[in-house]
Design an enzyme around this catalytic site. Structure first.
Site, short mmCIF file in Angstrom:
data_model
loop_
_atom_site.label_atom_id
_atom_site.label_comp_id
_atom_site.label_asym_id
_atom_site.label_seq_id
_atom_site.Cartn_x
_atom_site.Cartn_y
_atom_site.Cartn_z
NE ARG A 68 -4.44 57.44 -1.33
CZ ARG A 68 -3.23 56.97 -1.61
NH1 ARG A 68 -2.70 57.23 -2.77
NH2 ARG A 68 -2.58 56.27 -0.72
NE ARG A 94 -10.84 57.92 -8.52
CZ ARG A 94 -10.67 59.17 -8.92
NH1 ARG A 94 -9.59 59.83 -8.56
NH2 ARG A 94 -11.56 59.75 -9.68
CG LEU A 96 -8.09 51.57 -3.16
CD1 LEU A 96 -8.61 50.14 -3.28
CD2 LEU A 96 -9.18 52.49 -2.63
CG ASN A 110 -5.24 45.40 -9.61
OD1 ASN A 110 -6.32 45.75 -10.07
ND2 ASN A 110 -4.09 45.90 -10.04
CG HIS A 112 -1.00 45.78 -14.23
ND1 HIS A 112 -1.37 47.11 -14.12
CD2 HIS A 112 0.13 45.77 -14.99
CE1 HIS A 112 -0.51 47.86 -14.77
NE2 HIS A 112 0.40 47.08 -15.31
CG ASP A 144 1.78 45.82 -1.75
OD1 ASP A 144 1.52 46.66 -2.64
OD2 ASP A 144 2.87 45.23 -1.68
CG ASP A 148 -0.24 48.60 -10.99
OD1 ASP A 148 -1.34 48.17 -10.60
OD2 ASP A 148 -0.13 49.49 -11.86
C1 GRF Z 1 -8.28 45.90 -17.53
O1 GRF Z 1 -7.40 45.88 -18.62
C2 GRF Z 1 -7.52 45.86 -16.24
O2 GRF Z 1 -6.35 45.14 -16.33
C3 GRF Z 1 -7.21 47.32 -16.02
O3 GRF Z 1 -8.37 47.98 -16.43
C4 GRF Z 1 -9.03 47.23 -17.45
C5 GRF Z 1 -10.44 47.05 -17.05
O4 GRF Z 1 -11.22 46.47 -18.06
N1 GRF Z 1 -6.84 47.53 -14.65
P1 GRF Z 1 -12.72 46.07 -17.78
O5 GRF Z 1 -13.41 47.28 -17.16
O6 GRF Z 1 -12.74 44.89 -16.84
O7 GRF Z 1 -13.28 45.73 -19.12
#
Ligand code: GRF
Length: 207
Positions: A68, A94, A96, A110, A112, A144, A148
């Site tokens: 990694r 992935r 990181l 990011n 989530h 970070d 998540d």
């Molecule tokens: C999203 O739900 C995001 O929150 C998660 O992966 C999904 C990606 O969706 N991490 P897309 O590829 O942007 O349609």
């Protein structure tokens, strides 16, 4: 609004969040220019879309690296070559390592599909349904070295209905992501994001 700032977007899947950012840029609502769309998967639908859209694309498959750390370093080098003001993880699946973030301090966002710290990981919509919570939502956070985990920039709730299944809930989660992620990108690029420890405030009037 000042000139567009360079952004690199990392994707692994369909890329609907990438398309949402691109649409806001095209509408003149985001002071950004997508310099490259990069993926750990050569076959990501998001990459094909980006290429058709005329954006620079690249794949950095993890399996090509011994471990990694080597993958992080390779991906970090590719991104650094674009000297981005911001790196957006838009469905990048992935994990990181810390070495990666040292290169882009406070400049990786990011999205989530849950209300962190509830339901971290890659099956957040399914996990929220399985747990039986009545409310879930979307979190945009600074990244970070923990999964998540970083400071929360924007977060909004979605009510879970009795008749929701994965498809119906995922639809509303995605719609909210498509609003919150560009909003966070905009605030960061406009310098309106103040980070104090874990607390993030978005300040000022929008220019
Ligand atoms: C999203 O739900 C995001 O929150 C998660 O992966 C999904 C990606 O969706 N991490 P897309 O590829 O942007 O349609």
């Amino acid at each position: 609004m000042s000139g567009p700032l360079p952004v690199v977007v990392l994707v692994s899947g369909r890329g609907s969040n990438l398309r949402a950012i691109d649409a806001r840029i095209a509408a003149g609502e985001l002071p950004a220019r997508i310099l490259a769309v990069l993926s750990d998967r050569e076959d990501a639908a998001a990459l094909s879309w980006a290429a058709e859209r005329g954006l620079a694309t690249g794949a950095v498959p993890q399996r090509q690296y011994a471990d990694r750390a080597a993958f992080d370093a390779a991906l970090g080098n590719v991104i650094a070559g674009y000297a981005p003001a911001l790196v957006v993880l838009a469905g990048f699946m992935r994990v990181l390592g810390s070495g990666f973030f040292d290169a882009f301090p406070g400049r990786v966002l990011n999205v989530h599909p849950a209300l962190l710290p509830a339901f971290p990981g890659s099956h957040a919509v399914r996990d929220a349904l399985a747990w039986g919570v009545k409310v879930t939502g979307v979190t945009v956070h600074l990244v970070d070295e923990e999964v998540d985990h970083g400071p929360i920039v924007l977060q909004e709730a979605i009510e879970i209905r009795d008749d929701d299944d994965w498809d119906s809930l995922e639809l509303r989660v995605h719609a909210l992501e498509h609003r919150l992620l560009p909003a966070a990108v905009r605030a960061l690029l406009q310098g309106r994001m103040v980070v104090e420890g874990r607390a993030v405030r978005i300040t000022g009037e929008e220019p």
